[in-house]
Design a protein around this motif. Sequence first.
Motif, PDB file in Angstrom:
ATOM      1  N   MET A  61      -8.871  -5.807   1.273  1.00  0.00           N
ATOM      2  CA  MET A  61      -8.562  -4.571   1.969  1.00  0.00           C
ATOM      3  C   MET A  61      -9.830  -3.906   2.507  1.00  0.00           C
ATOM      4  N   GLN A 102       0.850  -1.193   0.000  1.00  0.00           N
ATOM      5  CA  GLN A 102       0.000   0.000   0.000  1.00  0.00           C
ATOM      6  C   GLN A 102       0.885   1.242   0.000  1.00  0.00           C
ATOM      7  N   ARG A 156      -7.905   5.742   2.298  1.00  0.00           N
ATOM      8  CA  ARG A 156      -6.579   6.330   2.355  1.00  0.00           C
ATOM      9  C   ARG A 156      -6.020   6.495   0.942  1.00  0.00           C
ATOM     10  N   VAL A 205      -8.388   1.445   4.134  1.00  0.00           N
ATOM     11  CA  VAL A 205      -7.254   1.384   3.217  1.00  0.00           C
ATOM     12  C   VAL A 205      -7.635   2.038   1.889  1.00  0.00           C
ATOM     13  N   TYR A 233      -6.659   0.169   9.984  1.00  0.00           N
ATOM     14  CA  TYR A 233      -6.218  -0.169   8.641  1.00  0.00           C
ATOM     15  C   TYR A 233      -4.819  -0.776   8.643  1.00  0.00           C
TER      16      TYR A 233
END
Lengths: 528, 289
Positions: free
Chosen positions: B223, A91, B230, B227, B210
């Motif tokens: 996810m 991420q 974000r 997440v 998260y």
Amino acid sequence: MQRKKISLLVLTAIVGLGTLLSGCGDQEEAKPTASNSPQSEASKSTNKMKITMFNQGTFNAAAPIPPREEDIQRQMLEKALDIDLDMMIPQAGQATTKLNTLIAGGDIPDLIFLKSRADLAQYYDQGVLADLTPYLDQFPELQKRFSSDSWEAMSYQGKTIGVPGYDNVNGMSRSFFIRNDWLKKLNMEVPTTPDELFEVMKAFTEKDPDGNGKNDTYGFIGGMNKEGNLQTYGFDSLMWMFGVNPPSAIEVKDNQPIFLFIDPKMKEALAYIHKMMAANVVDPDWVTMNTPDLLDQKLFKGKVGFMIRDARRLEPDYQQKMKEISGEVPEWIVIPPMKGPYGDQIVERKSFQGNSWAISAKADKDKITRILSMLNYLFTDKEAYPNFAYGIKGIHWDVVDGKIKNKTSELSKEMKEKYLWVDHYRMPRRGDDAEYFSFQNPKTTEAFTNNQQYVGPTLPGNLLTADPSDTLAADRTRFINESLVKFMTGKEPLSGWDNFLQTLDTKFDMQTYKETAVKQFKEAGIIK
Amino acid sequence: MIKLTIGEKVWQVAVYTILILLSLVCLLPFLYVVAVSVTPESEVLRRGIVILPETFTFAAYKEVFISHGIGQAYKITLFRTIVGTALNVLFTVLAAYPLSKKYLPGRSPFLIFIVFTMMFSGGLIPTYLLVRSMGLLNSPWVLIIPHLISAFNLVIIKGFFEQLPAEIEESSRVDGASELQSLWRIILPLSLPVLATISLFYAVGHWNSYFDAIVYLNDSSLMPLQVVLRNILLNVATQSADSMANSGAVSQFAVQMAAVVVTTVPILIVYPFMQKHFTKGVLLGSIKG
């Protein structure tokens, strides 16, 4: 009674600790289940090599990873090299945490994309990464694919420890935008020197170029980010006209490092910008411009006549936006940078090859060779190129009249969303490949191609790594940025320049910084 | 009607003005977020700050749900919030109930061991190793199991159970109820206020977290909402090296604000319902006089 209590406490503590410790010790037998589920069956064939890849180089970290059947690029890689590729997309913003966890847990990914030279050097020092020097001779094509300064950026302590990550794009994001319709209206030529530029900006401010009878136009707007850094927000481009730039720009000339932010020529650049400020040529909103989006909005509104923006703002989507916002489309054109008093004509300096592919120190010879073969295939195979750089044949690109045509910009939003994941494989795209960008407006292509000749060579200062004992580094940078802004606005007259240099030496230990730079340049062989 | 002196009147007016201003300070940013999410970009840019939009559009919401995969993320977050909170409360109660009994042998070593974890933790990497060796990596259960019982909430519940008079339980014992029966029929109905409180703690924690997802999960379809939020807020898709993503007709800012609304509103709605339990639970207790 008391004793019994204590012994019970000790007992529970031991049991608890035992469980904890056994959790640590078991790591060898407990195989991670990190692999994506659908592939485990297919990977049983004998010769296949399993390669895990930590791909923080993806062009879209938010895109999902599709199942193997749909993932054509993955199939291509796996077939060409007989491997089983397990890609991991961290991420955004959390990549370092994730990578450190993996490394500490003993699951070092075989192939790791790193974003900066500092990371590369640090992980190598920690023994996480393999030395690739002995293997690279087998891959002459891969070596040819990147320029020698890109490869130089991969060397550390005399060893090559990485393969360049991907080409940086230059000559795009810092294009010189000017309002051609205003120039025509005021009967002025495209400026080619700083002085001509000043006259044009002054006229844009004072002569009501939009003809609405109000004094609401400005010649220029720039900005700085929230930390007060002037880089990439416009003023730095003006400074290049004088051959100087804000902090971190360090040049080497005649065996001497030249710190472009305290070079005597910087005084002239500051004087020029101060002249602009004093003549009210700069939109006073510049102090609030701390994200690129805000500057884009200024561009769309069209009340400023000269700006440094991304050439892609010439694309139809943005033209449409301008129309929605200001009711008409301002005629922006991208012009070559002005030639400064010392002959500098620079859009920007070529970006440093900061990103890299590194290989785990745990990988054996076979594996390293196989991984390098994969990179070799990815980056140099001519037939494979459009499949990785552009996307899927028949969707993102096709062969039209014997030539490859990138159709990405014509795709509907739904189609783009459906194939977002092709962004995970775009790294081989060449930085100067206009076809890749699939511009819809020929003027964008023209601006991008024209700008290429004004991209200067990479600044050697990028090779420097931060000195951990230099505790003043952050404060020093802040002080320099603040002082530059003070000189620009006139809050501090330029007569205070020597005073500024002196404060840098006495209070911010500039001398040590200079010595460290010289030492590191010597190690890198840039200074003899 | 009590007559107010002038001084009191002035005081009242001042108090009301200050309170109104304060509530505006809290409300306006949220109103602004909602307003931007439903206003076309050109209007936002033209007017600067929008509180009451002139024209409405739900394009940003459409974009959020279709393009950013919020639907799938919603499923994961709902799963972890509903199933997770239920399991959290169940296990916390089951652990707290025996520990609240003073006659339980070895009670305090257990307690010390639990309280110990509130002050010292293994840190990220040992936890990661533990999770890995339990085979939980890349499974949705990793969002629930490692944090099944929070030591802090356990201590709260235990404390609440302890202050319930032992006589009530004894009376149920006289009526022939087993331990579990008296927990279920006597103790829990009396503990609604504290159950509501810790459910809220757990649920909000699940909704907002998260980091565990980022560390333990690789599969993007697992996810949770935060997440994805974000990613939208950081503008990941358009920030990468040289993304060709164009924002198209919908403004990025509106999409971000729509994402904020979509992810915040559900948990905001929970609060009023819980509020009811806070008061009711205390008032309807069976311990009287």
